[in-house]
Motif scaffolding. Structure first.
Motif, PDB file in Angstrom:
ATOM      1  N   ALA A  39       0.817  -1.253   0.091  1.00 21.68           N
ATOM      2  CA  ALA A  39      -0.027   0.133   0.092  1.00 21.68           C
ATOM      3  C   ALA A  39       0.803   1.225   0.006  1.00 21.68           C
ATOM      4  CB  ALA A  39      -1.007  -0.105   1.247  1.00 21.68           C
ATOM      5  N   VAL A  40       2.037   1.236   0.715  1.00 24.16           N
ATOM      6  CA  VAL A  40       2.897   2.470   0.919  1.00 24.16           C
ATOM      7  C   VAL A  40       3.591   2.604  -0.290  1.00 24.16           C
ATOM      8  CG1 VAL A  40       4.967   3.229   1.740  1.00 24.16           C
ATOM      9  CG2 VAL A  40       3.189   2.395   3.355  1.00 24.16           C
ATOM     10  N   SER A  41       3.925   1.593  -1.181  1.00 22.63           N
ATOM     11  CA  SER A  41       4.586   1.560  -2.339  1.00 22.63           C
ATOM     12  C   SER A  41       3.352   2.286  -3.469  1.00 22.63           C
ATOM     13  CB  SER A  41       4.945   0.159  -2.801  1.00 22.63           C
ATOM     14  OG  SER A  41       5.622   0.076  -4.137  1.00 22.63           O
ATOM     15  N   VAL A  42       2.274   1.650  -3.602  1.00 22.57           N
ATOM     16  CA  VAL A  42       1.316   2.126  -4.673  1.00 22.57           C
ATOM     17  C   VAL A  42       0.870   3.677  -4.168  1.00 22.57           C
ATOM     18  CG1 VAL A  42      -0.920   1.806  -5.361  1.00 22.57           C
ATOM     19  CG2 VAL A  42       0.519  -0.110  -5.170  1.00 22.57           C
ATOM     20  N   LEU A  43       0.791   3.874  -3.096  1.00 23.53           N
ATOM     21  CA  LEU A  43       0.435   5.375  -2.713  1.00 23.53           C
ATOM     22  C   LEU A  43       1.338   6.204  -3.063  1.00 23.53           C
ATOM     23  CD1 LEU A  43      -1.614   7.113  -1.024  1.00 23.53           C
ATOM     24  CD2 LEU A  43      -0.319   6.549   0.907  1.00 23.53           C
ATOM     25  N   LEU A  44       2.678   5.980  -2.582  1.00 19.58           N
ATOM     26  CA  LEU A  44       3.766   7.095  -2.801  1.00 19.58           C
ATOM     27  C   LEU A  44       4.269   6.896  -4.068  1.00 19.58           C
ATOM     28  CD1 LEU A  44       5.394   6.840   0.802  1.00 19.58           C
ATOM     29  CD2 LEU A  44       3.811   8.436  -0.237  1.00 19.58           C
ATOM     30  N   GLY A  45       4.192   5.712  -4.646  1.00 20.06           N
ATOM     31  CA  GLY A  45       4.791   5.765  -6.100  1.00 20.06           C
ATOM     32  C   GLY A  45       6.125   5.219  -6.024  1.00 20.06           C
ATOM     33  N   ILE A  46       6.406   4.510  -5.178  1.00 21.02           N
ATOM     34  CA  ILE A  46       7.941   4.086  -4.906  1.00 21.02           C
ATOM     35  C   ILE A  46       7.995   2.512  -5.288  1.00 21.02           C
ATOM     36  CG2 ILE A  46       9.844   3.342  -3.304  1.00 21.02           C
ATOM     37  CD1 ILE A  46       8.498   5.514  -1.450  1.00 21.02           C
ATOM     38  N   TRP A  47       8.496   2.358  -6.508  1.00 21.40           N
ATOM     39  CA  TRP A  47       8.387   0.985  -6.972  1.00 21.40           C
ATOM     40  C   TRP A  47       6.765   0.497  -7.077  1.00 21.40           C
ATOM     41  CZ3 TRP A  47      13.397  -1.036  -4.833  1.00 21.40           C
ATOM     42  CH2 TRP A  47      14.513  -0.614  -5.585  1.00 21.40           C
ATOM     43  N   ALA A  48       5.938   1.428  -7.529  1.00 23.26           N
ATOM     44  CA  ALA A  48       4.559   0.952  -7.264  1.00 23.26           C
ATOM     45  C   ALA A  48       3.955  -0.261  -8.158  1.00 23.26           C
ATOM     46  CB  ALA A  48       3.714   2.224  -7.803  1.00 23.26           C
ATOM     47  N   ASP A  49       4.850  -0.679  -9.104  1.00 29.80           N
ATOM     48  CA  ASP A  49       4.827  -1.920 -10.004  1.00 29.80           C
ATOM     49  C   ASP A  49       5.041  -3.076  -8.958  1.00 29.80           C
ATOM     50  OD1 ASP A  49       7.326  -1.156  -9.890  1.00 29.80           O
ATOM     51  OD2 ASP A  49       7.625  -2.213 -11.806  1.00 29.80           O
ATOM     52  N   LEU A  50       6.079  -3.027  -8.225  1.00 24.65           N
ATOM     53  CA  LEU A  50       6.330  -4.029  -6.790  1.00 24.65           C
ATOM     54  C   LEU A  50       5.425  -4.119  -6.014  1.00 24.65           C
ATOM     55  CD1 LEU A  50       8.232  -6.432  -5.693  1.00 24.65           C
ATOM     56  CD2 LEU A  50       9.590  -4.390  -4.977  1.00 24.65           C
ATOM     57  N   GLY A  51       5.022  -2.950  -5.517  1.00 24.82           N
ATOM     58  CA  GLY A  51       3.872  -2.841  -4.530  1.00 24.82           C
ATOM     59  C   GLY A  51       2.646  -3.444  -4.863  1.00 24.82           C
ATOM     60  N   ALA A  52       2.216  -3.354  -6.298  1.00 28.36           N
ATOM     61  CA  ALA A  52       0.875  -4.123  -6.654  1.00 28.36           C
ATOM     62  C   ALA A  52       1.387  -5.383  -6.510  1.00 28.36           C
ATOM     63  CB  ALA A  52       0.714  -3.536  -7.959  1.00 28.36           C
ATOM     64  N   LEU A  53       2.249  -6.131  -7.000  1.00 25.72           N
ATOM     65  CA  LEU A  53       2.612  -7.369  -7.013  1.00 25.72           C
ATOM     66  C   LEU A  53       2.294  -7.705  -5.578  1.00 25.72           C
ATOM     67  CD1 LEU A  53       5.298  -8.186  -9.383  1.00 25.72           C
ATOM     68  CD2 LEU A  53       2.806  -8.430  -9.758  1.00 25.72           C
ATOM     69  N   LEU A  54       3.100  -6.992  -4.363  1.00 24.79           N
ATOM     70  CA  LEU A  54       2.870  -7.465  -2.968  1.00 24.79           C
ATOM     71  C   LEU A  54       1.399  -7.656  -2.786  1.00 24.79           C
ATOM     72  CD1 LEU A  54       5.823  -5.365  -1.647  1.00 24.79           C
ATOM     73  CD2 LEU A  54       5.804  -7.790  -2.130  1.00 24.79           C
TER      74      LEU A  54
ATOM     75  N   ALA B 234       0.708  -3.772 -14.274  1.00 24.89           N
ATOM     76  CA  ALA B 234       1.226  -3.738 -15.688  1.00 24.89           C
ATOM     77  C   ALA B 234       1.079  -1.977 -16.155  1.00 24.89           C
ATOM     78  CB  ALA B 234      -0.148  -4.347 -16.648  1.00 24.89           C
ATOM     79  N   PHE B 235       0.126  -1.478 -15.389  1.00 22.82           N
ATOM     80  CA  PHE B 235       0.126   0.020 -15.649  1.00 22.82           C
ATOM     81  C   PHE B 235       1.502   0.406 -15.460  1.00 22.82           C
ATOM     82  CE2 PHE B 235      -0.646   4.205 -13.846  1.00 22.82           C
ATOM     83  CZ  PHE B 235      -1.059   4.931 -15.094  1.00 22.82           C
ATOM     84  N   PHE B 236       2.066   0.607 -14.163  1.00 26.54           N
ATOM     85  CA  PHE B 236       3.015   1.094 -13.509  1.00 26.54           C
ATOM     86  C   PHE B 236       4.283   0.574 -14.643  1.00 26.54           C
ATOM     87  CE2 PHE B 236       0.406   1.689  -9.673  1.00 26.54           C
ATOM     88  CZ  PHE B 236       0.631   3.232  -9.574  1.00 26.54           C
ATOM     89  N   ALA B 237       4.398  -0.519 -14.807  1.00 29.83           N
ATOM     90  CA  ALA B 237       5.601  -1.387 -15.283  1.00 29.83           C
ATOM     91  C   ALA B 237       5.484  -1.035 -16.798  1.00 29.83           C
ATOM     92  CB  ALA B 237       5.505  -2.719 -15.218  1.00 29.83           C
ATOM     93  N   HIS B 238       4.423  -0.545 -17.219  1.00 31.18           N
ATOM     94  CA  HIS B 238       4.319  -0.217 -19.048  1.00 31.18           C
ATOM     95  C   HIS B 238       4.670   1.327 -19.130  1.00 31.18           C
ATOM     96  CE1 HIS B 238       3.464  -0.652 -22.957  1.00 31.18           C
ATOM     97  NE2 HIS B 238       2.572   0.381 -22.967  1.00 31.18           N
TER      98      HIS B 238
ATOM     99  N   THR C 116       4.910  10.202  -8.742  1.00 33.26           N
ATOM    100  CA  THR C 116       5.400   9.272  -7.991  1.00 33.26           C
ATOM    101  C   THR C 116       6.777   9.495  -7.583  1.00 33.26           C
ATOM    102  OG1 THR C 116       6.249   8.172 -10.033  1.00 33.26           O
ATOM    103  CG2 THR C 116       4.063   7.473  -9.276  1.00 33.26           C
ATOM    104  N   ILE C 117       7.419   8.589  -6.776  1.00 33.30           N
ATOM    105  CA  ILE C 117       8.641   9.121  -6.360  1.00 33.30           C
ATOM    106  C   ILE C 117       9.805   8.294  -7.049  1.00 33.30           C
ATOM    107  CG2 ILE C 117      10.295   8.750  -4.231  1.00 33.30           C
ATOM    108  CD1 ILE C 117       7.980   9.147  -2.378  1.00 33.30           C
ATOM    109  N   THR C 118       9.591   7.267  -7.551  1.00 37.03           N
ATOM    110  CA  THR C 118      10.562   6.692  -8.252  1.00 37.03           C
ATOM    111  C   THR C 118       9.662   5.996  -9.501  1.00 37.03           C
ATOM    112  OG1 THR C 118      10.073   4.176  -7.446  1.00 37.03           O
ATOM    113  CG2 THR C 118      11.595   5.701  -6.263  1.00 37.03           C
ATOM    114  N   GLY C 119      10.389   5.465 -10.404  1.00 36.39           N
ATOM    115  CA  GLY C 119       9.933   4.742 -11.803  1.00 36.39           C
ATOM    116  C   GLY C 119       9.706   3.451 -11.332  1.00 36.39           C
ATOM    117  N   PRO C 120       9.085   2.660 -12.313  1.00 35.78           N
ATOM    118  CA  PRO C 120       9.102   1.148 -11.887  1.00 35.78           C
ATOM    119  C   PRO C 120      10.268   0.485 -11.924  1.00 35.78           C
ATOM    120  CG  PRO C 120       8.726   1.407 -14.381  1.00 35.78           C
ATOM    121  CD  PRO C 120       8.948   3.067 -13.525  1.00 35.78           C
ATOM    122  N   LEU C 121      10.174  -0.620 -11.311  1.00 33.31           N
ATOM    123  CA  LEU C 121      11.023  -1.599 -10.912  1.00 33.31           C
ATOM    124  C   LEU C 121      11.331  -2.512 -11.987  1.00 33.31           C
ATOM    125  CD1 LEU C 121      13.386  -2.695  -9.292  1.00 33.31           C
ATOM    126  CD2 LEU C 121      11.830  -4.111  -7.986  1.00 33.31           C
ATOM    127  N   PHE C 122       9.934  -3.055 -12.672  1.00 34.58           N
ATOM    128  CA  PHE C 122       9.952  -3.713 -13.666  1.00 34.58           C
ATOM    129  C   PHE C 122       9.782  -2.817 -15.175  1.00 34.58           C
ATOM    130  CE2 PHE C 122       8.564  -6.295 -10.022  1.00 34.58           C
ATOM    131  CZ  PHE C 122       9.582  -7.296 -10.041  1.00 34.58           C
TER     132      PHE C 122
END
Length: 138
Positions: A57-72, A118-122, A129-135
């Protein structure tokens, strides 16, 4: 558009923060329920699920590797649906209906989390967001 996506992220993670709080403040009650459902190492499972929900939730909310957060979040939601909400094994109609609602909610949230992944990684420019995607998906 960036603000709309941010509002969507905020609304999406509210459920996970609330649930994580329950995992940490009602650990014993949730452990008992998980144990009654046959979950191995129920207390560790309850606490691990709470941690994964907070991190995702923190990852998706803040946009810190939000793609990874969504997978978690997917990692929490799918086992929860199939281990905790086995409506097909219930005999009481009211209990069966309640478990089916929770099962379907978890599946729907897992699907939404996969779409967010998929959205965050594409998307190259996520905005707000704070970071870009990890994937990186093509």
């Amino acid at each position: 558009m960036d603000v709309v996506v941010l509002i969507g992220r905020v609304l999406f993670v509210v459920l996970f923060f609330g649930s994580a709080v329950g995992h940490f403040t009602q650990t014993e009650a949730m452990t008992g329920y998980a144990q009654s459902r046959g979950v191995p190492a129920p207390k560790a499972g309850v606490l691990a699920a709470g941690v994964l929900m907070v991190l995702g939730a923190v990852s998706v909310l803040l946009g810190i590797w939000a793609d990874l957060g969504a997978l978690l979040l997917v990692i929490v939601l799918l086992p929860t649906a199939f281990l905790m909400h086995r409506f097909w094994s219930e005999t009481d109609p009211e209990t069966k209906q309640g478990e089916m609602i929770h099962f379907n909610k978890d599946l729907a949230l897992a699907g939404a989390s996969l779409m967010l992944f998929a959205f965050f990684a594409h998307v190259d420019e996520l905005g707000l967001t704070i970071t870009g995607p990890l994937f990186h998906l093509g």
